[in-house]
Design a protein around this motif. Sequence first.
Motif, PDB file in Angstrom:
ATOM      1  N   CYS A 122     -42.240  46.236 -56.005  1.00 14.68           N
ATOM      2  CA  CYS A 122     -41.173  47.235 -55.881  1.00 14.68           C
ATOM      3  C   CYS A 122     -40.280  47.327 -57.112  1.00 14.68           C
ATOM      4  N   VAL A 123     -40.361  46.345 -58.023  1.00 14.79           N
ATOM      5  CA  VAL A 123     -39.366  46.242 -59.081  1.00 14.79           C
ATOM      6  C   VAL A 123     -39.390  47.442 -60.007  1.00 14.79           C
ATOM      7  N   LEU A 124     -40.565  47.796 -60.532  1.00 14.49           N
ATOM      8  CA  LEU A 124     -40.633  48.900 -61.492  1.00 14.49           C
ATOM      9  C   LEU A 124     -40.186  50.210 -60.856  1.00 14.49           C
ATOM     10  N   GLY A 125     -40.563  50.439 -59.597  1.00 15.20           N
ATOM     11  CA  GLY A 125     -40.137  51.658 -58.924  1.00 15.20           C
ATOM     12  C   GLY A 125     -38.624  51.733 -58.773  1.00 15.20           C
ATOM     13  N   MET A 126     -37.977  50.593 -58.521  1.00 11.37           N
ATOM     14  CA  MET A 126     -36.519  50.574 -58.401  1.00 11.37           C
ATOM     15  C   MET A 126     -35.860  50.764 -59.764  1.00 11.37           C
ATOM     16  N   VAL A 127     -36.400  50.087 -60.786  1.00 15.05           N
ATOM     17  CA  VAL A 127     -35.832  50.204 -62.131  1.00 15.05           C
ATOM     18  C   VAL A 127     -35.921  51.638 -62.630  1.00 15.05           C
ATOM     19  N   ALA A 128     -37.057  52.281 -62.382  1.00 20.21           N
ATOM     20  CA  ALA A 128     -37.284  53.626 -62.918  1.00 20.21           C
ATOM     21  C   ALA A 128     -36.424  54.686 -62.260  1.00 20.21           C
ATOM     22  N   THR A 129     -35.844  54.377 -61.090  1.00 17.23           N
ATOM     23  CA  THR A 129     -35.049  55.381 -60.374  1.00 17.23           C
ATOM     24  C   THR A 129     -33.556  55.074 -60.375  1.00 17.23           C
ATOM     25  N   VAL A 130     -33.129  54.036 -61.093  1.00 10.10           N
ATOM     26  CA  VAL A 130     -31.706  53.716 -61.156  1.00 10.10           C
ATOM     27  C   VAL A 130     -30.939  54.806 -61.900  1.00 10.10           C
ATOM     28  N   PHE A 131     -31.532  55.287 -63.005  1.00 12.75           N
ATOM     29  CA  PHE A 131     -30.881  56.306 -63.830  1.00 12.75           C
ATOM     30  C   PHE A 131     -31.659  57.610 -63.763  1.00 12.75           C
ATOM     31  N   SER A 132     -30.962  58.707 -63.914  1.00 13.88           N
ATOM     32  CA  SER A 132     -31.617  60.013 -63.992  1.00 13.88           C
ATOM     33  C   SER A 132     -31.747  60.491 -65.434  1.00 13.88           C
ATOM     34  N   GLY A 133     -30.866  60.039 -66.330  1.00 13.75           N
ATOM     35  CA  GLY A 133     -30.940  60.432 -67.730  1.00 13.75           C
ATOM     36  C   GLY A 133     -32.125  59.790 -68.426  1.00 13.75           C
ATOM     37  N   ARG A 134     -32.755  60.525 -69.327  1.00  7.75           N
ATOM     38  CA  ARG A 134     -33.968  60.032 -69.986  1.00  7.75           C
ATOM     39  C   ARG A 134     -33.699  58.796 -70.844  1.00  7.75           C
ATOM     40  N   ARG A 135     -32.590  58.804 -71.585  1.00  5.91           N
ATOM     41  CA  ARG A 135     -32.303  57.670 -72.461  1.00  5.91           C
ATOM     42  C   ARG A 135     -32.036  56.401 -71.663  1.00  5.91           C
ATOM     43  N   GLU A 136     -31.181  56.512 -70.635  1.00  5.38           N
ATOM     44  CA  GLU A 136     -30.884  55.335 -69.817  1.00  5.38           C
ATOM     45  C   GLU A 136     -32.122  54.844 -69.082  1.00  5.38           C
ATOM     46  N   GLN A 137     -32.952  55.795 -68.625  1.00  5.73           N
ATOM     47  CA  GLN A 137     -34.187  55.403 -67.941  1.00  5.73           C
ATOM     48  C   GLN A 137     -35.109  54.655 -68.884  1.00  5.73           C
ATOM     49  N   ALA A 138     -35.196  55.114 -70.133  1.00 12.86           N
ATOM     50  CA  ALA A 138     -36.023  54.420 -71.123  1.00 12.86           C
ATOM     51  C   ALA A 138     -35.486  53.022 -71.390  1.00 12.86           C
ATOM     52  N   LEU A 322     -35.545  45.534 -75.957  1.00 15.33           N
ATOM     53  CA  LEU A 322     -34.188  45.776 -75.497  1.00 15.33           C
ATOM     54  C   LEU A 322     -33.341  46.579 -76.479  1.00 15.33           C
ATOM     55  N   GLY A 323     -33.813  46.733 -77.704  1.00 12.20           N
ATOM     56  CA  GLY A 323     -33.016  47.455 -78.685  1.00 12.20           C
ATOM     57  C   GLY A 323     -33.754  48.576 -79.386  1.00 12.20           C
ATOM     58  N   LEU A 324     -34.725  48.215 -80.201  1.00 15.64           N
ATOM     59  CA  LEU A 324     -35.377  49.174 -81.086  1.00 15.64           C
ATOM     60  C   LEU A 324     -36.207  50.210 -80.343  1.00 15.64           C
ATOM     61  N   SER A 325     -36.936  49.781 -79.299  1.00 11.36           N
ATOM     62  CA  SER A 325     -37.904  50.686 -78.671  1.00 11.36           C
ATOM     63  C   SER A 325     -37.236  51.917 -78.069  1.00 11.36           C
ATOM     64  N   THR A 326     -36.068  51.746 -77.444  1.00  9.00           N
ATOM     65  CA  THR A 326     -35.402  52.890 -76.806  1.00  9.00           C
ATOM     66  C   THR A 326     -35.027  53.945 -77.842  1.00  9.00           C
ATOM     67  N   ARG A 327     -34.489  53.501 -78.987  1.00  7.42           N
ATOM     68  CA  ARG A 327     -34.120  54.457 -80.034  1.00  7.42           C
ATOM     69  C   ARG A 327     -35.349  55.186 -80.563  1.00  7.42           C
ATOM     70  N   LEU A 328     -36.428  54.432 -80.786  1.00  9.51           N
ATOM     71  CA  LEU A 328     -37.636  55.052 -81.341  1.00  9.51           C
ATOM     72  C   LEU A 328     -38.301  55.983 -80.334  1.00  9.51           C
ATOM     73  N   ILE A 329     -38.327  55.579 -79.055  1.00  8.00           N
ATOM     74  CA  ILE A 329     -38.916  56.437 -78.029  1.00  8.00           C
ATOM     75  C   ILE A 329     -38.093  57.710 -77.868  1.00  8.00           C
ATOM     76  N   THR A 330     -36.766  57.582 -77.913  1.00  3.20           N
ATOM     77  CA  THR A 330     -35.912  58.754 -77.795  1.00  3.20           C
ATOM     78  C   THR A 330     -36.124  59.722 -78.954  1.00  3.20           C
ATOM     79  N   ARG A 331     -36.313  59.181 -80.148  1.00  5.52           N
ATOM     80  CA  ARG A 331     -36.434  60.037 -81.331  1.00  5.52           C
ATOM     81  C   ARG A 331     -37.840  60.598 -81.503  1.00  5.52           C
ATOM     82  N   PHE A 332     -38.860  59.751 -81.334  1.00  5.56           N
ATOM     83  CA  PHE A 332     -40.227  60.170 -81.660  1.00  5.56           C
ATOM     84  C   PHE A 332     -41.109  60.408 -80.434  1.00  5.56           C
ATOM     85  N   GLY A 333     -40.651  60.016 -79.250  1.00  5.45           N
ATOM     86  CA  GLY A 333     -41.437  60.210 -78.047  1.00  5.45           C
ATOM     87  C   GLY A 333     -42.246  58.982 -77.689  1.00  5.45           C
ATOM     88  N   PRO A 334     -42.530  58.764 -76.399  1.00  5.20           N
ATOM     89  CA  PRO A 334     -43.241  57.556 -75.968  1.00  5.20           C
ATOM     90  C   PRO A 334     -44.686  57.494 -76.449  1.00  5.20           C
TER      91      PRO A 334
END
Length: 489
Positions: A122-138, A322-334
């Motif tokens: 259940c963990v990933l399903g709960m984590v993925a639905t905590v936030f609705s914003g794309r950046r926070e979800q990432a 915890l740091g770099l991946s979110t910025r890179l995913i937000t800028r360049f896409g997953p």
Amino acid sequence: MPPSVPRATVSPWLTVALLCVGQMMIVLDQNIVNVALPAVQSGLGLSSENLVWVVNAYVVPFGGLLLLAGRLGDLLGRKTVFLTGIALFSAASVLCGVATGETSLIASRFLQGIGGAVASACVLGMVATVFSGRREQAQAIAAYSFASAGGGAVGPLLGGVLTELLSWHWIFFINAPIGAALVLAGLRALPGDRGKGMGKGTDFLGAVLVTGALTLLVYTVVDAERVGWGAARTLLSGALALLLLFAFVVRQATAAEPLLPLRLFRSRSLAAANAVQFLMIAGMFGLLFFGTLYLQRVLKYGSLQAGLGFVPIALVIAAVSLGLSTRLITRFGPRAMLLLGLVLIVGAFVMLSFARVDGVYPVDFLPAGLVMGLGFGLAAPAVMGLGMTAVAPADSGIASGLFNTTQQIGGALGLAVLSAFAGARTNSLTAAGGADAEALAGGYHVAFLAAAGLALTALLVGAALLRTAPAAEADHRSAASSERDASVT
């Protein structure tokens, strides 16, 4: 009558933190036992034949129950199922710690695997639905990725420390206070969800078929390493597992309320992301398993030294996830970050295939490990984000269970295949008169090259099948533009 108002507003990041601690505890237990096996064997007088079941008794129910547990989260409420799993896992950990013989330890490990599956599904399903914003979800998914990957890398270290400083019993006892704190905090901090109810979507026949199929499949794989892939028992149990799996697919196509709706696989992102993760994890298990063996059996490191050898990898995974991946995913896409991460993973395995018999850690293992940590820290959050964002919130529990299932089955099958390659090469070199260390290193080289092949296949599948949706690409460009504007002002 209006709905009741919660007494206090809980930070969503506290929710993510609690879930990630639970996930890390469960993942740790899959690896923490490995370095303690010699101490467990001498302490309980286990036979070499049964020693492997200290590990496998956990893996078999864990891999078999994830889909069912994920669906139960959708029906009964993910909070309820998660906390129940943590409580069962913690209680079983205490039973493992007080075990006085191989039968009681193996039985307790089996119960621990059930609890781990129920909570982890259940963990990933709960984590993925905590936030609705794309950046926070990432960011939340990146934290989950670190908990999974970092827990695997820290496991050998923690196992070595507890075994050498205290005793092997404490690799299990340590779960009890953590689990108790999680349950108490989770009752207040985790958001409640009622679920659909057992009257909607309770496909008992499908649950029996898929649980039986996956459990038997994992058992077949882990048992084949001992009895041989060509043994009659292996062929019979493998064929039965595939037959049950086929029957499950037929059932899902005809059931009014299927356990795993086949419509989910109409999403190319979900299907391809699971395929990529399957191949990636199949290769990554080679780093944890054969990397530990290389340090201990070739470089002659002790259990604590071998565990310390994985600390830099865990630190890199933490920094990137915890740091770099979110910025890179937000800028360049997953998708771009996934492909880059897989390229780095392939390169790291190729580097490990040149590790020398008379090598030294800073030259023969550390550079490849750091590249591996960078690659996995980029690829894991990206592939999970690509898959989970394509799923409706009502199906997040079963999608989470599906992701965890591909992890476990991929890891079990991958490790079995890599072990077969390594064993065949080692036996060949030994028969030719090679020294033990040279024969072992030669086998590990082949395993690392095979793992590179699995990661390369994941790269090709991801490049061919995964596409970032146009709307998501627009969001990435908009977010990147906003970041640039903010930096200018």
